[in-house]
Design a protein around this motif. Structure first.
Motif, PDB file in Angstrom:
ATOM      1  N   ALA A  46      27.782  21.586  11.269  1.00 18.02           N
ATOM      2  CA  ALA A  46      28.822  20.881  12.387  1.00 18.02           C
ATOM      3  C   ALA A  46      30.132  21.394  11.982  1.00 18.02           C
ATOM      4  CB  ALA A  46      28.346  19.432  12.755  1.00 18.02           C
ATOM      5  N   GLY A  47      30.651  21.227  10.733  1.00 13.87           N
ATOM      6  CA  GLY A  47      31.882  21.382  10.559  1.00 13.87           C
ATOM      7  C   GLY A  47      31.952  22.775   9.424  1.00 13.87           C
ATOM      8  N   GLN A  52      33.222  28.813   3.314  1.00 16.85           N
ATOM      9  CA  GLN A  52      33.902  29.606   4.422  1.00 16.85           C
ATOM     10  C   GLN A  52      35.488  29.183   4.101  1.00 16.85           C
ATOM     11  OE1 GLN A  52      32.386  27.376   7.816  1.00 16.85           O
ATOM     12  NE2 GLN A  52      31.323  29.087   8.475  1.00 16.85           N
ATOM     13  N   LEU A  53      35.841  28.249   3.611  1.00 24.37           N
ATOM     14  CA  LEU A  53      37.143  28.072   3.024  1.00 24.37           C
ATOM     15  C   LEU A  53      37.760  28.751   2.152  1.00 24.37           C
ATOM     16  CD1 LEU A  53      37.365  24.208   3.475  1.00 24.37           C
ATOM     17  CD2 LEU A  53      38.386  25.525   4.912  1.00 24.37           C
ATOM     18  N   PHE A  54      36.749  29.022   1.048  1.00 22.75           N
ATOM     19  CA  PHE A  54      37.105  30.090  -0.254  1.00 22.75           C
ATOM     20  C   PHE A  54      37.078  31.571   0.381  1.00 22.75           C
ATOM     21  CE2 PHE A  54      35.603  32.412  -3.723  1.00 22.75           C
ATOM     22  CZ  PHE A  54      36.796  32.057  -4.746  1.00 22.75           C
ATOM     23  N   ALA A  55      36.233  31.707   1.310  1.00 23.23           N
ATOM     24  CA  ALA A  55      36.139  33.087   2.050  1.00 23.23           C
ATOM     25  C   ALA A  55      37.495  33.212   2.564  1.00 23.23           C
ATOM     26  CB  ALA A  55      35.081  33.280   2.555  1.00 23.23           C
ATOM     27  N   ALA A  56      37.819  32.478   3.390  1.00 25.80           N
ATOM     28  CA  ALA A  56      39.263  32.484   4.354  1.00 25.80           C
ATOM     29  C   ALA A  56      40.163  32.741   3.180  1.00 25.80           C
ATOM     30  CB  ALA A  56      39.360  31.502   5.065  1.00 25.80           C
ATOM     31  N   GLY A  57      40.417  32.030   2.235  1.00 22.90           N
ATOM     32  CA  GLY A  57      41.681  32.017   1.273  1.00 22.90           C
ATOM     33  C   GLY A  57      41.589  33.325   0.507  1.00 22.90           C
ATOM     34  N   SER A  78      48.276  49.720   7.862  1.00 21.41           N
ATOM     35  CA  SER A  78      48.391  48.962   9.373  1.00 21.41           C
ATOM     36  C   SER A  78      46.930  49.341   9.819  1.00 21.41           C
ATOM     37  CB  SER A  78      49.589  49.732  10.195  1.00 21.41           C
ATOM     38  OG  SER A  78      49.210  51.298  10.357  1.00 21.41           O
ATOM     39  N   GLY A  79      46.625  47.866  10.497  1.00 21.58           N
ATOM     40  CA  GLY A  79      45.316  47.931  11.191  1.00 21.58           C
ATOM     41  C   GLY A  79      44.104  47.664  10.348  1.00 21.58           C
ATOM     42  N   SER A  80      44.622  47.247   8.838  1.00 24.31           N
ATOM     43  CA  SER A  80      43.223  47.111   7.917  1.00 24.31           C
ATOM     44  C   SER A  80      43.051  45.501   7.935  1.00 24.31           C
ATOM     45  CB  SER A  80      44.059  47.429   6.715  1.00 24.31           C
ATOM     46  OG  SER A  80      44.898  46.568   6.246  1.00 24.31           O
ATOM     47  N   THR A  81      41.603  45.412   7.444  1.00 28.63           N
ATOM     48  CA  THR A  81      41.154  44.088   7.445  1.00 28.63           C
ATOM     49  C   THR A  81      40.530  43.859   6.295  1.00 28.63           C
ATOM     50  OG1 THR A  81      39.030  44.688   8.547  1.00 28.63           O
ATOM     51  CG2 THR A  81      40.882  43.818   9.991  1.00 28.63           C
ATOM     52  N   VAL A  82      40.404  42.671   5.664  1.00 30.83           N
ATOM     53  CA  VAL A  82      39.620  42.302   4.512  1.00 30.83           C
ATOM     54  C   VAL A  82      38.602  41.302   4.867  1.00 30.83           C
ATOM     55  CG1 VAL A  82      39.715  41.554   2.060  1.00 30.83           C
ATOM     56  CG2 VAL A  82      41.384  43.047   2.841  1.00 30.83           C
ATOM     57  N   THR A  83      37.298  41.585   4.612  1.00 33.77           N
ATOM     58  CA  THR A  83      36.452  40.521   4.701  1.00 33.77           C
ATOM     59  C   THR A  83      35.823  39.893   3.529  1.00 33.77           C
ATOM     60  OG1 THR A  83      35.657  41.373   6.949  1.00 33.77           O
ATOM     61  CG2 THR A  83      34.212  39.849   5.995  1.00 33.77           C
ATOM     62  N   ALA A  84      35.813  38.609   3.137  1.00 33.90           N
ATOM     63  CA  ALA A  84      35.204  38.158   2.108  1.00 33.90           C
ATOM     64  C   ALA A  84      34.039  37.315   2.350  1.00 33.90           C
ATOM     65  CB  ALA A  84      36.056  37.224   1.283  1.00 33.90           C
TER      66      ALA A  84
END
Length: 142
Positions: A46-47, A52-57, A78-84
């Motif tokens: 549910a939460g 997820q918090l570690f991945a976000a950080g 510019s326009g780059s993204t990083v996913t963990a």
């Protein structure tokens, strides 16, 4: 491996209540979230959860490190993204462990340059430095 000494510029403070099935909040009130184990681990899902918090950080920090490296290399990110992607599971030594996969999309540079930037960012990112030698971290470029 020696312990890294730093001059602290900022200290984040967060407090957890009831562990993985409760609430986490920061001392300044900017973070206040319910945490629950994911369904895959027998929880309600549910939460949010610590992974997820570690991945976000980690992803935000790595993106920042990528920016530092790109400025040094005069590369356009510019326009780059990083996913963990942070995985949790039982470790062979007992208990639980983490595994992280970092993927970066850097559309304005060629694949070789993107890979070099990601590898350099991995050397300066504080999260990467904290996890190096402790957990498996893989890097890839989309």
């Amino acid at each position: 491996m020696s312990i890294q000494s730093i001059d602290v510029l900022y200290t984040a403070v967060a407090t957890a209540e009831n562990g993985r099935d409760g609430r986490v909040s920061s001392d300044d009130g900017k973070l206040d979230v319910v945490v629950n184990p994911p369904k895959e681990m027998g929880g309600s899902g549910a939460g949010t959860n610590p992974e997820q918090l570690f991945a976000a950080g980690y992803s935000a920090c790595f993106q920042g490190a990528l920016g530092v490296v790109a400025r040094q290399e005069k590369a356009d990110i510019s326009g780059s993204t990083v996913t963990a992607r942070v995985g949790i599971g039982k470790s062979a030594a007992g208990g639980f462990g983490l595994k992280v996969d970092i993927s970066a999309s850097i559309p304005n540079v060629d694949a070789e340059t993107a890979q070099e930037l990601v590898e350099k960012a991995h050397q300066v990112c504080p999260y990467s430095n904290a996890t190096r030698g402790n957990i498996e971290v893989t890097l890839s470029v989309d």
